[in-house]
Design a protein around this motif. Structure first.
Motif, PDB file in Angstrom:
ATOM      1  N   ILE A 195      43.244  31.867  38.872  1.00 17.71           N
ATOM      2  CA  ILE A 195      44.353  31.449  38.011  1.00 17.71           C
ATOM      3  C   ILE A 195      44.089  31.849  36.563  1.00 17.71           C
ATOM      4  O   ILE A 195      44.990  32.329  35.862  1.00 17.71           O
ATOM      5  CB  ILE A 195      44.590  29.932  38.135  1.00 17.71           C
ATOM      6  CG1 ILE A 195      45.046  29.580  39.543  1.00 17.71           C
ATOM      7  CG2 ILE A 195      45.570  29.425  37.102  1.00 17.71           C
ATOM      8  CD1 ILE A 195      46.301  30.292  39.990  1.00 17.71           C
ATOM      9  N   ASN A 196      42.861  31.680  36.096  1.00 21.71           N
ATOM     10  CA  ASN A 196      42.530  32.071  34.721  1.00 21.71           C
ATOM     11  C   ASN A 196      42.625  33.574  34.517  1.00 21.71           C
ATOM     12  O   ASN A 196      43.053  34.042  33.461  1.00 21.71           O
ATOM     13  CB  ASN A 196      41.143  31.563  34.345  1.00 21.71           C
ATOM     14  CG  ASN A 196      41.147  30.088  34.061  1.00 21.71           C
ATOM     15  OD1 ASN A 196      42.140  29.550  33.613  1.00 21.71           O
ATOM     16  ND2 ASN A 196      40.035  29.441  34.328  1.00 21.71           N
ATOM     17  N   ILE A 197      42.253  34.349  35.517  1.00 18.36           N
ATOM     18  CA  ILE A 197      42.357  35.809  35.409  1.00 18.36           C
ATOM     19  C   ILE A 197      43.825  36.236  35.361  1.00 18.36           C
ATOM     20  O   ILE A 197      44.211  37.071  34.543  1.00 18.36           O
ATOM     21  CB  ILE A 197      41.608  36.494  36.568  1.00 18.36           C
ATOM     22  CG1 ILE A 197      40.106  36.309  36.394  1.00 18.36           C
ATOM     23  CG2 ILE A 197      41.964  37.978  36.655  1.00 18.36           C
ATOM     24  CD1 ILE A 197      39.280  36.725  37.582  1.00 18.36           C
ATOM     25  N   ILE A 198      44.645  35.656  36.226  1.00 24.01           N
ATOM     26  CA  ILE A 198      46.076  35.981  36.210  1.00 24.01           C
ATOM     27  C   ILE A 198      46.697  35.577  34.878  1.00 24.01           C
ATOM     28  O   ILE A 198      47.505  36.305  34.308  1.00 24.01           O
ATOM     29  CB  ILE A 198      46.799  35.314  37.394  1.00 24.01           C
ATOM     30  CG1 ILE A 198      46.336  35.929  38.714  1.00 24.01           C
ATOM     31  CG2 ILE A 198      48.316  35.447  37.257  1.00 24.01           C
ATOM     32  CD1 ILE A 198      46.817  35.190  39.942  1.00 24.01           C
ATOM     33  N   GLY A 199      46.307  34.414  34.379  1.00 20.64           N
ATOM     34  CA  GLY A 199      46.803  33.971  33.078  1.00 20.64           C
ATOM     35  C   GLY A 199      46.372  34.897  31.954  1.00 20.64           C
ATOM     36  O   GLY A 199      47.144  35.200  31.044  1.00 20.64           O
TER      37      GLY A 199
END
Length: 72
Positions: A23-27
């Motif tokens: 999720i942090n990478i996509i964000g």
């Protein structure tokens, strides 16, 4: 109502795991469309910041909604 809100935010209080990393990478990848859109619309650094924060917030809210509905 308070219990539903606690259940909704519960995944964010878990220990950091692989799902949170994804999720942090996509964000973080939101800077690409945010940078492009800010250049097309006006080129302001403030517009870029608003767009990237909006992208990240949408990614997190979609993740939380998915986890909340999955646990029901």
């Amino acid at each position: 109502m308070k219990d539903k809100l606690k259940a909704f935010w519960a995944p964010m209080r878990e220990e950091f795991n692989k799902e949170h990393a994804i999720i942090n990478i996509i964000g973080a990848l939101g800077f690409i469309p945010a940078e492009y859109l800010s250049r097309e619309i006006g080129g302001s650094i403030w517009l870029f910041m608003i767009l990237i924060i909006t992208w990240w917030a949408l990614v997190v809210l979609i993740f939380l909604t998915y986890r909340y509905l999955k646990s029901k």
